[in-house]
Write a protein that holds these residues in place. Structure first.
Motif, mmCIF file in Angstrom:
data_model
loop_
_atom_site.group_PDB
_atom_site.id
_atom_site.type_symbol
_atom_site.label_atom_id
_atom_site.label_comp_id
_atom_site.label_asym_id
_atom_site.label_seq_id
_atom_site.Cartn_x
_atom_site.Cartn_y
_atom_site.Cartn_z
ATOM 1 N N ALA A 1 0.823 -1.252 -0.083
ATOM 2 C CA ALA A 1 -0.208 -0.037 -0.002
ATOM 3 C C ALA A 1 0.897 1.173 0.077
ATOM 4 N N LYS A 2 0.221 2.234 -0.513
ATOM 5 C CA LYS A 2 1.062 3.538 -0.636
ATOM 6 C C LYS A 2 0.337 4.402 0.501
ATOM 7 N N VAL A 3 0.956 5.019 1.479
ATOM 8 C CA VAL A 3 0.381 5.315 2.804
ATOM 9 C C VAL A 3 0.925 7.014 2.793
ATOM 10 N N ALA A 4 -0.036 7.876 2.748
ATOM 11 C CA ALA A 4 0.444 9.449 2.973
ATOM 12 C C ALA A 4 0.008 9.555 4.356
ATOM 13 N N ARG A 5 1.074 10.156 5.089
ATOM 14 C CA ARG A 5 0.937 10.475 6.765
ATOM 15 C C ARG A 5 1.025 11.970 7.069
ATOM 16 N N LYS A 6 0.259 12.514 7.895
ATOM 17 C CA LYS A 6 0.497 14.028 8.263
ATOM 18 C C LYS A 6 -0.127 14.341 9.635
ATOM 19 N N THR A 7 0.529 15.007 10.329
ATOM 20 C CA THR A 7 -0.393 15.342 11.769
ATOM 21 C C THR A 7 -0.975 16.685 11.379
ATOM 22 N N TRP A 8 -2.083 16.814 11.872
ATOM 23 C CA TRP A 8 -2.827 18.186 11.570
ATOM 24 C C TRP A 8 -3.163 18.680 13.111
ATOM 25 N N SER A 9 -3.641 20.055 12.841
ATOM 26 C CA SER A 9 -4.101 20.713 14.373
ATOM 27 C C SER A 9 -5.485 20.259 14.191
ATOM 28 N N GLY A 10 -5.952 19.999 15.391
ATOM 29 C CA GLY A 10 -7.658 19.748 15.629
ATOM 30 C C GLY A 10 -8.115 21.147 15.438
ATOM 31 N N LEU A 11 -7.378 22.221 15.886
ATOM 32 C CA LEU A 11 -7.922 23.602 15.994
ATOM 33 C C LEU A 11 -7.940 24.474 14.778
ATOM 34 N N SER A 12 -7.584 23.846 13.555
ATOM 35 C CA SER A 12 -7.568 24.108 12.204
ATOM 36 C C SER A 12 -8.987 24.756 11.805
ATOM 37 N N THR A 13 -8.766 25.687 11.026
ATOM 38 C CA THR A 13 -10.100 26.323 10.325
ATOM 39 C C THR A 13 -10.529 25.509 9.249
ATOM 40 N N PRO A 14 -11.837 25.753 9.015
ATOM 41 C CA PRO A 14 -12.225 25.024 7.772
ATOM 42 C C PRO A 14 -11.178 25.020 6.591
ATOM 43 N N ALA A 15 -10.813 26.409 6.207
ATOM 44 C CA ALA A 15 -9.815 26.563 5.027
ATOM 45 C C ALA A 15 -8.717 25.806 5.395
ATOM 46 N N GLU A 16 -8.324 25.736 6.623
ATOM 47 C CA GLU A 16 -6.961 25.231 6.776
ATOM 48 C C GLU A 16 -7.156 23.593 6.553
ATOM 49 N N PHE A 17 -8.162 22.889 7.191
ATOM 50 C CA PHE A 17 -8.411 21.587 6.702
ATOM 51 C C PHE A 17 -8.417 21.257 5.440
ATOM 52 N N ASP A 18 -9.099 22.139 4.716
ATOM 53 C CA ASP A 18 -9.128 22.000 3.449
ATOM 54 C C ASP A 18 -7.835 21.974 2.931
ATOM 55 N N ALA A 19 -7.010 22.846 3.049
ATOM 56 C CA ALA A 19 -5.560 22.940 2.427
ATOM 57 C C ALA A 19 -4.879 21.645 2.758
ATOM 58 N N GLU A 20 -4.835 20.987 4.240
ATOM 59 C CA GLU A 20 -4.302 20.061 4.468
ATOM 60 C C GLU A 20 -4.912 18.641 3.756
ATOM 61 N N ALA A 21 -6.175 18.648 3.478
ATOM 62 C CA ALA A 21 -6.652 17.483 2.729
ATOM 63 C C ALA A 21 -6.272 17.747 1.195
ATOM 64 N N ARG A 22 -5.913 18.744 0.637
ATOM 65 C CA ARG A 22 -5.649 18.858 -0.721
ATOM 66 C C ARG A 22 -3.999 18.323 -0.856
ATOM 67 N N ALA A 23 -3.524 18.771 0.034
ATOM 68 C CA ALA A 23 -2.011 18.433 0.131
ATOM 69 C C ALA A 23 -1.841 16.929 0.194
ATOM 70 N N MET A 24 -2.684 16.360 0.843
ATOM 71 C CA MET A 24 -2.494 14.929 1.275
ATOM 72 C C MET A 24 -2.960 13.914 -0.039
ATOM 73 N N ARG A 25 -4.222 14.457 -0.714
ATOM 74 C CA ARG A 25 -4.624 14.098 -1.833
ATOM 75 C C ARG A 25 -3.866 13.965 -2.982
ATOM 76 N N SER A 26 -2.873 15.066 -2.994
ATOM 77 C CA SER A 26 -2.057 15.118 -4.208
ATOM 78 C C SER A 26 -1.059 14.082 -4.193
#
Length: 430
Positions: free
Chosen positions: A354-379
């Motif tokens: 399997a190819k695994v993408a890993r990242k630690t995110w802040s649970g206090l992120s704003t919706p825009a910050e979460f979306d940016a993190e998700a886009r980066a991981m999806r890429s």
């Protein structure tokens, strides 16, 4: 004067008159509405959030159309609640844009202690009937310019509108293969067209809300209802299936009951009744629900197009069949079971190709910050995305920051991340 008194007597109102003073009270110069109660009905409105269902508004139905311009927050009081906003509407629902109409919407603070209609505190479940006591405290006006003065009456709500929850229907499925009966909630797209194929999202609740009340899984958090919200349906029309179990379906030994097979058979049954696209079946679940879906994916690796697993764990020695599956996993770093458990699972999957993408995110992120993190991981185009919510950013102020709180607050955050929900719908079986 005599003619007027006689006419009013014929209408049964003579007792209300006393000379010219009575005439003034019935026909006031400032067009004030008489003291007769102008309110016809009061209802409560509930809404589901990441931490449960809350009573968020009262809707007061008047006999006449109310002018929105005449309303202020100070014009209404609700017993034991904080009023945050008051406006008129032409329907008995909350709205972004006020409209003149017969309904006055009294929005309430979701942070009030008495706001909770359904919530979980530790091992305790809190249930409160969605009932409100409303009083008009200031002058308001109808669209004809007539002032409606306070009567001093306290109105008790008689009905309740449960946003999104009421859009699900409840049913049972007796599976002939396993002998298991599954009680479930089903959301059918509002503009369902049998000529069109639709995706289906399956949500399975955690063990903490195990019970016989079938709507509990809809009230406990966003895991089911977020996919059926008007905003989500506008982007991705989909069926949403949410079973309710009255017993545990998995254990910490990574063993599942045959309820897992019964749910698979339930979905197959629904496909005979509705046009559900077999290439777009999705699974999601939190804690024990995520574990049950791990078991379902291991036994039926080709059934779901993708899965969203929240705060779960499984025996890493058993996950080899998932190496080619598409999964997004979210755990909290402070969760002493799910975090090390999923570290082991993702490492085992990686060894299996399997190819695994890993990242630690802040649970206090704003919706825009979460979306940016998700886009980066999806890429990264990995088939397994593994998000860890950083310790110290998950548990709200006022709660003890321990493993259990990190565990339960994972899904409070996870189902609000729109970028992950979008990713799920993008996946298809070949």
């Amino acid at each position: 004067m005599k003619k007027i008194t006689t006419a009013l007597a014929a209408a049964g109102l003579v007792a209300a008159l006393s000379g010219c003073q009575a005439l003034t009270s019935v026909f006031p110069a400032d067009k004030t509405t008489p003291a007769a109660d102008p309110v016809q009905e009061v209802g409560a409105v509930t809404e589901v959030f990441g931490d449960g269902q809350k009573i968020t508004a009262a809707v007061v139905k008047y006999a006449a159309d109310i002018s929105n311009a005449s309303l202020q927050a100070e014009d209404f009081a609700v017993a034991d609640r904080k009023v945050t906003k008051v406006y008129a509407n032409d329907a008995p629902v909350t709205a972004e844009q006020p409209k003149n109409g017969r309904y006055v919407v009294v929005e309430l603070s979701k942070n009030d202690e008495d706001a909770v209609a359904f919530g979980v505190e530790g091992r305790d479940i809190i249930r409160r009937k969605p009932e409100l006591k409303v009083t008009q405290t200031g002058d308001i006006a109808d669209t004809g310019g007539n002032t409606i003065a306070p009567t001093g009456n306290e109105w008790q709500s008689k009905t309740a509108v449960n946003l999104v929850v009421d859009d699900f229907k409840q049913a049972s499925f007796a599976d002939p293969q396993t002998g298991v009966t599954v009680n479930y909630n089903l959301f059918v797209p509002k503009n369902y067209n049998p000529q069109k194929a639709y995706p289906l999202v399956l949500f399975i609740h955690d063990a903490g809300v195990t019970g016989s009340e079938v709507k509990t899984t809809l009230q406990q958090g966003l895991g089911a209802v977020v996919w059926a919200s008007p905003e989500s349906q506008a982007k991705n029309e989909a069926f949403v299936l949410a079973p309710q179990f009255n017993h545990k379906t998995v254990n910490d030994k990574s063993e599942a009951t045959n309820d897992a097979d019964a749910v698979i058979n339930l979905i197959k049954h629904l496909q005979t009744q509705y046009n559900i696209d077999p290439a777009r079946r999705y699974a999601t679940g939190q804690s024990g629900g995520g574990m049950m879906e791990m078991a379902m994916n291991i036994k039926h690796p080709d059934f779901f197009a993708a899965s969203y697993i929240v705060a779960a764990q499984w025996d890493a020695a058993k996950v080899a069949p998932l190496a080619k599956s598409k999964m997004w996993i979210v755990v909290s770093e402070g969760d002493e079971k799910a975090y090390p458990g999923m570290n082991a699972v993702t490492a085992a999957l990686e060894k299996r190709g399997a190819k695994v993408a890993r990242k630690t995110w802040s649970g206090l992120s704003t919706p825009a910050e979460f979306d940016a993190e998700a886009r980066a991981m999806r890429s990264q185009n990995a088939n397994i995305n593994y998000t860890v919510l950083q310790k110290g950013t998950v548990v709200p102020a006022g709660q003890t920051d321990n493993s259990g709180a990190n565990h339960a607050n994972t899904w409070r955050i996870a189902y609000n991340i729109e970028g992950i929900r979008d990713w799920l719908f993008e996946q298809r079986k070949p």
